[in-house]
Design an enzyme around this catalytic site. Structure first.
Site, mmCIF file in Angstrom:
data_model
loop_
_atom_site.group_PDB
_atom_site.id
_atom_site.type_symbol
_atom_site.label_atom_id
_atom_site.label_comp_id
_atom_site.label_asym_id
_atom_site.label_seq_id
_atom_site.Cartn_x
_atom_site.Cartn_y
_atom_site.Cartn_z
ATOM 1 N NE ARG A 74 28.565 81.399 43.191
ATOM 2 C CZ ARG A 74 29.532 82.832 42.700
ATOM 3 N NH1 ARG A 74 28.180 83.755 43.457
ATOM 4 N NH2 ARG A 74 30.634 83.150 43.124
ATOM 5 C CG ASP A 136 31.419 90.764 40.330
ATOM 6 O OD1 ASP A 136 32.300 90.870 39.975
ATOM 7 O OD2 ASP A 136 30.367 89.866 40.662
ATOM 8 N NE ARG A 171 57.849 89.279 27.377
ATOM 9 C CZ ARG A 171 58.483 87.988 28.565
ATOM 10 N NH1 ARG A 171 57.991 88.593 29.221
ATOM 11 N NH2 ARG A 171 59.380 86.971 27.631
ATOM 12 C CG MET A 178 37.119 87.200 39.612
ATOM 13 S SD MET A 178 36.571 87.486 40.838
ATOM 14 C CE MET A 178 37.368 85.324 40.679
ATOM 15 N NE ARG A 278 55.184 85.735 26.708
ATOM 16 C CZ ARG A 278 56.012 85.145 27.572
ATOM 17 N NH1 ARG A 278 56.752 85.103 28.358
ATOM 18 N NH2 ARG A 278 57.451 84.901 26.837
ATOM 19 N NE ARG A 287 35.220 85.099 45.738
ATOM 20 C CZ ARG A 287 34.749 84.509 44.942
ATOM 21 N NH1 ARG A 287 33.739 84.125 43.793
ATOM 22 N NH2 ARG A 287 34.173 83.116 45.500
HETATM 23 O O1 F6P Z 1 30.440 87.235 41.836
HETATM 24 C C1 F6P Z 1 31.611 87.137 41.953
HETATM 25 C C2 F6P Z 1 32.927 86.660 41.616
HETATM 26 O O2 F6P Z 1 33.847 86.506 41.931
HETATM 27 C C3 F6P Z 1 32.554 87.136 40.006
HETATM 28 O O3 F6P Z 1 33.609 88.213 39.671
HETATM 29 C C4 F6P Z 1 33.142 86.342 39.312
HETATM 30 O O4 F6P Z 1 32.991 86.195 38.046
HETATM 31 C C5 F6P Z 1 32.409 84.795 40.215
HETATM 32 O O5 F6P Z 1 32.069 85.502 41.451
HETATM 33 C C6 F6P Z 1 33.592 83.437 40.281
HETATM 34 O O6 F6P Z 1 32.734 82.817 40.967
HETATM 35 P P1 F6P Z 1 33.429 81.517 41.801
HETATM 36 O O7 F6P Z 1 34.005 81.975 42.876
HETATM 37 O O8 F6P Z 1 31.972 80.456 41.713
HETATM 38 O O9 F6P Z 1 34.214 81.132 40.373
#
Ligand code: F6P
Length: 360
Positions: A74, A136, A171, A178, A278, A287
């Protein structure tokens, strides 16, 4: 001879390799001679001139391979004009690398922030094409990003698995999906897996309404319940606070709980002390792994479109999907905007018709 640079930036996702393969296959179809320069670890590679010269063979056999053969990192857009720790001017360095390699175009596979940087480089005079990456699905201007459907598949599969065990043990399960700012994965995976409650950042929840939904299920004789909750789900009370106080409330909760699902579990526990609640957080599995067939198709099409734009010399564009058509829009049109869920979206209304509670 065409000299093309390529990089993958931001959080990785499925189909990054498939997209690059699409770009390269398309380029070899368009031009007799092509040189590909792959920058390592996203914009970092472009800043530091850290690259690999790649051949068509390097892109062979990677259609189904998860992650990115170039690596990613990033480089926050808001820090673009802050020098690197070793004092490099980031934008100047990126332009120098581009010029030194005599590139004809830079292809950026990235999400919102990465495409903002791509737009900045385009404004600075470089030839840039963007391809819309992110699980996302929040890039403004495209109906679909690559990675999204694969992430939805994984989140759905997780909730499906939770469903059977939740049912066996009677439960309540909270599955945290994410999406910090947008809830597209949660919304789709929630509907696909038959979740009873879906909480997304764009539709702040009232814990009383969530409790009502659970109580209704109990009264209807359902022994278990499933909540699909986005990482960035937010309560109505916190959402309406002024920005500074809201940030503080979120920070306080983050210090108290491992993540939002645990906070919601705690709130529900206070309402229903006897309830067996839970939490499951699939996290980065969403991902990972091989792209689903849908993502393989769209990423290949995005790659082919990028090559076509390069052939036409139509730069400064973001490849997008509108309906079933793969087309392109100016990078500037998308930069700085997010594609949010609206409570008025058809899909939300459809979900409500199915009895799904959004806690609103
Ligand atoms: O932007 C993709 C993403 O997986 C989001 O869904 C999530 O909030 C974020 O990145 C997590 O980021 P990192 O991999 O830096 O923890």
């Amino acid at each position: 001879m065409k000299r093309i640079g390529m990089l993958t930036s931001g959080g990785d996702c499925q189909a990054l390799n498939a997209t690059m393969r699409g770009v390269v296959k398309g380029l070899y179809g368009c031009f007799k001679e092509v040189e590909i320069y792959g920058f390592l670890e996203g914009y970092k590679g472009l800043i530091y001139g850290n690259y690999q010269k790649l051949s068509a063979d390097d892109f062979s056999g990677i259609l189904t391979k998860g992650g990115t053969i170039l690596g990613s990192s990033r480089t926050p857009f808001k820090e673009l004009d802050i020098p690197t720790p070793d004092g490099l001017d980031k934008v100047k360095s990126m332009k120098e690398t581009y010029k030194k390699l005599k590139l004809d175009c830079l292809v950026v596979l990235g999400g919102n922030g990465s495409q903002k940087t791509a737009n900045r480089l385009s404004e600075e005079g470089l030839n840039v094409i963007g391809c819309p990456k992110t699980i996302d699905n929040d890039i403004w201007g495209t109906d679909m990003t690559f990675g999204f459907q694969s992430a939805v598949d994984i989140a759905t599969n997780t909730i499906d698995c939770i469903h059977t065990t939740a049912c066996s043990h009677g439960r309540v399960f909270i599955v945290e999906v994410m999406g910090h700012k947008v809830g597209w994965i949660t919304l789709h995976a929630g509907i696909a897996s038959g979740a009873d409650v879906i909480l997304v950042p764009e539709i702040p929840y009232d814990i009383k309404k969530v409790s009502d939904a659970l109580e209704k299920r109990t009264k209807a004789g359902k022994g278990f319940s499933i909540l699909a909750v986005a990482e960035g789900a937010i309560s109505k009370e916190v959402a309406k606070l002024p920005k500074k106080e809201r940030k503080q409330a979120i920070a306080d909760a983050a210090a108290k709980y491992p993540s939002v699902a645990y906070e919601i579990a705690d709130k529900l526990k206070q309402q229903f002390p006897g309830m067996d609640i839970r939490v499951t957080v699939p996290g980065h599995t969403q991902r990972g792994g091989s792209p689903c067939p849908y993502d393989r198709v769209i990423s290949s099409r995005f790659g082919a479109k990028a090559a076509e734009l390069i052939k036409k010399g139509d730069f400064g564009k973001l490849v997008v999907m509108k309906g079933n058509e793969v087309t392109a829009i100016p990078l500037a049109e998308s930069a700085g905007k997010l594609k949010y869920i609206s409570p008025d979206d058809d899909i939300v209304k459809n979900a409500k018709m199915l009895g799904i509670s959004f806690g609103d």
